[in-house]
Design an enzyme around this catalytic site. Structure first.
Site, PDB file in Angstrom:
ATOM      1  CG  HIS A   1      44.119  55.347  -6.580  1.00  0.00           C
ATOM      2  ND1 HIS A   1      44.731  56.425  -7.144  1.00  0.00           N
ATOM      3  CD2 HIS A   1      43.283  54.856  -7.526  1.00  0.00           C
ATOM      4  CE1 HIS A   1      44.280  56.601  -8.370  1.00  0.00           C
ATOM      5  NE2 HIS A   1      43.410  55.661  -8.644  1.00  0.00           N
TER       6      HIS A   1
HETATM    7  C1  UD1 Z   1      38.470  53.321  -9.147  1.00  0.00           C
HETATM    8  C2  UD1 Z   1      38.768  53.051 -10.621  1.00  0.00           C
HETATM    9  C3  UD1 Z   1      40.141  53.618 -10.967  1.00  0.00           C
HETATM   10  C4  UD1 Z   1      40.244  55.070 -10.582  1.00  0.00           C
HETATM   11  C5  UD1 Z   1      39.861  55.265  -9.114  1.00  0.00           C
HETATM   12  C6  UD1 Z   1      39.832  56.737  -8.799  1.00  0.00           C
HETATM   13  C7  UD1 Z   1      37.798  50.954 -11.496  1.00  0.00           C
HETATM   14  C8  UD1 Z   1      38.088  49.572 -11.943  1.00  0.00           C
HETATM   15  N1  UD1 Z   1      38.812  51.624 -10.889  1.00  0.00           N
HETATM   16  O1  UD1 Z   1      39.436  52.613  -8.388  1.00  0.00           O
HETATM   17  O2  UD1 Z   1      40.336  53.509 -12.367  1.00  0.00           O
HETATM   18  O3  UD1 Z   1      41.587  55.476 -10.759  1.00  0.00           O
HETATM   19  O4  UD1 Z   1      38.558  54.705  -8.889  1.00  0.00           O
HETATM   20  O5  UD1 Z   1      39.964  56.992  -7.458  1.00  0.00           O
HETATM   21  O6  UD1 Z   1      36.709  51.423 -11.677  1.00  0.00           O
HETATM   22  N2  UD1 Z   1      36.368  52.759  -0.997  1.00  0.00           N
HETATM   23  C9  UD1 Z   1      35.857  53.311   0.141  1.00  0.00           C
HETATM   24  N3  UD1 Z   1      35.133  54.478   0.014  1.00  0.00           N
HETATM   25  C10 UD1 Z   1      34.900  55.072  -1.176  1.00  0.00           C
HETATM   26  C11 UD1 Z   1      35.433  54.492  -2.331  1.00  0.00           C
HETATM   27  C12 UD1 Z   1      36.166  53.337  -2.221  1.00  0.00           C
HETATM   28  O7  UD1 Z   1      36.027  52.801   1.233  1.00  0.00           O
HETATM   29  O8  UD1 Z   1      34.246  56.143  -1.213  1.00  0.00           O
HETATM   30  C13 UD1 Z   1      37.159  51.516  -0.864  1.00  0.00           C
HETATM   31  C14 UD1 Z   1      36.296  50.268  -0.846  1.00  0.00           C
HETATM   32  O9  UD1 Z   1      36.909  49.334  -0.011  1.00  0.00           O
HETATM   33  C15 UD1 Z   1      36.404  49.775  -2.253  1.00  0.00           C
HETATM   34  C16 UD1 Z   1      37.839  50.143  -2.601  1.00  0.00           C
HETATM   35  O10 UD1 Z   1      38.053  51.397  -1.943  1.00  0.00           O
HETATM   36  O11 UD1 Z   1      36.158  48.402  -2.352  1.00  0.00           O
HETATM   37  C17 UD1 Z   1      38.122  50.292  -4.070  1.00  0.00           C
HETATM   38  O12 UD1 Z   1      37.149  51.144  -4.682  1.00  0.00           O
HETATM   39  P1  UD1 Z   1      36.776  50.913  -6.227  1.00  0.00           P
HETATM   40  O13 UD1 Z   1      35.826  51.957  -6.649  1.00  0.00           O
HETATM   41  O14 UD1 Z   1      36.423  49.504  -6.473  1.00  0.00           O
HETATM   42  O15 UD1 Z   1      38.157  51.123  -6.966  1.00  0.00           O
HETATM   43  P2  UD1 Z   1      39.216  52.291  -6.868  1.00  0.00           P
HETATM   44  O16 UD1 Z   1      40.500  51.714  -6.390  1.00  0.00           O
HETATM   45  O17 UD1 Z   1      38.651  53.443  -6.137  1.00  0.00           O
HETATM   46  N1  UDP Z   2      42.104  64.330  -5.875  1.00  0.00           N
HETATM   47  C1  UDP Z   2      41.404  65.051  -4.917  1.00  0.00           C
HETATM   48  N2  UDP Z   2      41.622  64.762  -3.603  1.00  0.00           N
HETATM   49  C2  UDP Z   2      42.500  63.805  -3.196  1.00  0.00           C
HETATM   50  C3  UDP Z   2      43.197  63.081  -4.188  1.00  0.00           C
HETATM   51  C4  UDP Z   2      42.966  63.358  -5.521  1.00  0.00           C
HETATM   52  O1  UDP Z   2      40.612  65.931  -5.251  1.00  0.00           O
HETATM   53  O2  UDP Z   2      42.634  63.602  -1.984  1.00  0.00           O
HETATM   54  C5  UDP Z   2      41.857  64.627  -7.301  1.00  0.00           C
HETATM   55  C6  UDP Z   2      43.083  64.875  -8.136  1.00  0.00           C
HETATM   56  O3  UDP Z   2      43.512  66.200  -8.008  1.00  0.00           O
HETATM   57  C7  UDP Z   2      42.559  64.555  -9.531  1.00  0.00           C
HETATM   58  C8  UDP Z   2      41.608  63.422  -9.275  1.00  0.00           C
HETATM   59  O4  UDP Z   2      41.284  63.466  -7.890  1.00  0.00           O
HETATM   60  O5  UDP Z   2      41.813  65.637 -10.040  1.00  0.00           O
HETATM   61  C9  UDP Z   2      42.289  62.139  -9.615  1.00  0.00           C
HETATM   62  O6  UDP Z   2      41.539  61.090  -9.157  1.00  0.00           O
HETATM   63  P1  UDP Z   2      42.197  59.694  -8.761  1.00  0.00           P
HETATM   64  O7  UDP Z   2      43.650  59.840  -8.553  1.00  0.00           O
HETATM   65  O8  UDP Z   2      41.368  59.160  -7.681  1.00  0.00           O
HETATM   66  O9  UDP Z   2      41.879  58.828 -10.061  1.00  0.00           O
HETATM   67  P2  UDP Z   2      42.601  58.637 -11.472  1.00  0.00           P
HETATM   68  O10 UDP Z   2      42.808  59.957 -12.091  1.00  0.00           O
HETATM   69  O11 UDP Z   2      43.879  57.890 -11.214  1.00  0.00           O
HETATM   70  O12 UDP Z   2      41.645  57.768 -12.218  1.00  0.00           O
END
Ligand code: UD1
Ligand code: UDP
Length: 354
Positions: A202
């Protein structure tokens, strides 16, 4: 003592699962939970509160799916309103997301003490939004809870010994979580073969760069001919894959799963391949080798000790790492504090003297 906790993204809910449970043991602490809404799909948010018995948020700000500036700016405005009303002793933030930074800015401007959990981590890649968020958050905190020795050293290197901030090695709260929820693991209902690889992707640096994403999926498709790859797909990646011509036919793609199913998938897989921060550590907690689809990692001790191989988005390197995956060998190390991080953190906050 009143703590306003800022949550917004999936990994923060998982971390709060452990810390909020610890807070609940202390009658003298009132926790007010603010959910910024950064993650909002049911399987990216509600499922964790339900399954992990995290107290329901007191405030839901509904700010997700926006650009960095719009998201962070709107969060700052709303979190400020909450803090002015609640007048907490502490604001507590986790990790390195935009929700973290928004909470940090509000606390520092309102002169409310700020506690940062997962402090001191560095990738040394300033193009990562997370690196910017964590550096700025560390700098305005009053207490920094570091998960590792490396994090402590990073702060020393940046001159934190000379700043008016308390630096504590707390250990890693995600280890607390895996130890607590391990016994509650649930098998997901998807098709699961005897042996499979668990994969997640992601990170912006991969999803927003077509060449990197194509290379990663080209390698995954090759590997999946030999061994099943289960990929719970983050909505960010789902959107980008839908708009691309990238072939994912060989992969078992499923919707994001809740933590109890995720724990089952980690515990039973033969290998983890990921660009997630949290999953790299969880692989280690469940004694699985990890191939990390990034150019650098904050969890360098996993690489240094042979548990994790960094391959970036290079197809040849990914395939070579898969072909040469060593067997996991437990070296009896205590890299992340052994599951006591939440207890350490709350003890420090309770005993904090100005
Ligand atoms: C964010 C964090 C990242 C973390 C990740 C965990 C920042 C800058 N990044 O990245 O550090 O590793 O969360 O998962 O804060 N979206 C949905 N539904 C949701 C959530 C997201 O559709 O419930 C989609 C939307 O299009 C959104 C995109 O995902 O614009 C990105 O979501 P965003 O929270 O901006 O960043 P992440 O890539 O999730
Ligand atoms: N995770 C989860 N379901 C999923 C994918 C990830 O519960 O489908 C959990 C994973 O085990 C870990 C956390 O989400 O505990 C990590 O989050 P993510 O990878 O979104 O963010 P990051 O750690 O890179 O910021």
């Amino acid at each position: 003592m009143k703590i306003v906790t800022i949550l917004g993204a999936r990994p923060q809910f998982i971390k709060a699962g452990s810390v909020s449970r610890e807070i609940a043991k202390h009658k003298e602490i009132e926790e007010v939970i603010v959910h910024t809404g950064q993650h909002y799909d049911a399987n990216m948010s509600d499922i964790f509160f339900d399954e992990m018995k995290i107290p329901k948020p007191d405030y839901f700000l509904g700010i997700g799916g926006k650009s960095h500036g719009a998201m962070t700016g709107q969060m700052i405005e709303k979190i400020e309103e909450v803090c002015l009303k609640e007048k907490p002793d502490w604001v507590m933030v986790y990790g390195d997301t935009n929700s973290t930074l928004a909470g940090a800015i509000v606390a520092s401007k309102l002169h409310i003490k700020l506690a940062h959990i997962e402090a001191g981590l560095r990738s040394f890649n300033m193009k990562m939004p997370e690196e910017v968020n964590r550096i700025l958050t560390d700098r305005v905190s009053q207490i920094l809870f570091c998960p590792t020795d490396t994090a402590i050293q990073n702060l020393k290197n940046e001159g934190y010994d000379n700043l008016d901030v308390k630096v504590v090695k707390s250990g890693d709260v995600m280890q607390d979580g895996t130890m607590f929820y391990k016994n509650l693991a649930q098998k997901p209902s998807c098709d699961i073969q005897e042996e499979y690889i668990l994969c997640t992707i992601h990170r912006a640096e991969n999803t927003d760069d077509v060449t990197r994403l194509e290379n990663i999926f080209a390698a995954l498709n090759e590997i999946a001919k030999e061994k099943q790859i289960i990929l719970p797909l983050h909505p960010r990646t789902k959107k980008i894959l839908q708009e691309s011509k990238i072939d994912t036919d060989n992969l078992t793609i499923i919707n994001p799963v809740g933590y109890l199913e995720m724990v089952w998938l980690i515990d039973n897989c033969s290998l983890v391949m990921t660009d997630s921060g949290g999953l790299q550590k969880e692989a280690y907690f469940f004694e699985k080798q990890c191939i990390t689809l990034r150019d650098e990692t904050e969890w360098v001790e996993l690489v240094e000790n042979g548990f994790n191989t960094l391959v970036g988005a290079d197809k040849t390197k990914i395939l070579a790492a898969f072909d040469n995956t060593p067997a996991f060998s437990d070296k009896g190390l205590d890299l992340y504090g052994g599951g006591k991080a939440s207890e350490n953190i709350i003890k420090e906050l309770v005993n904090y003297e100005i």
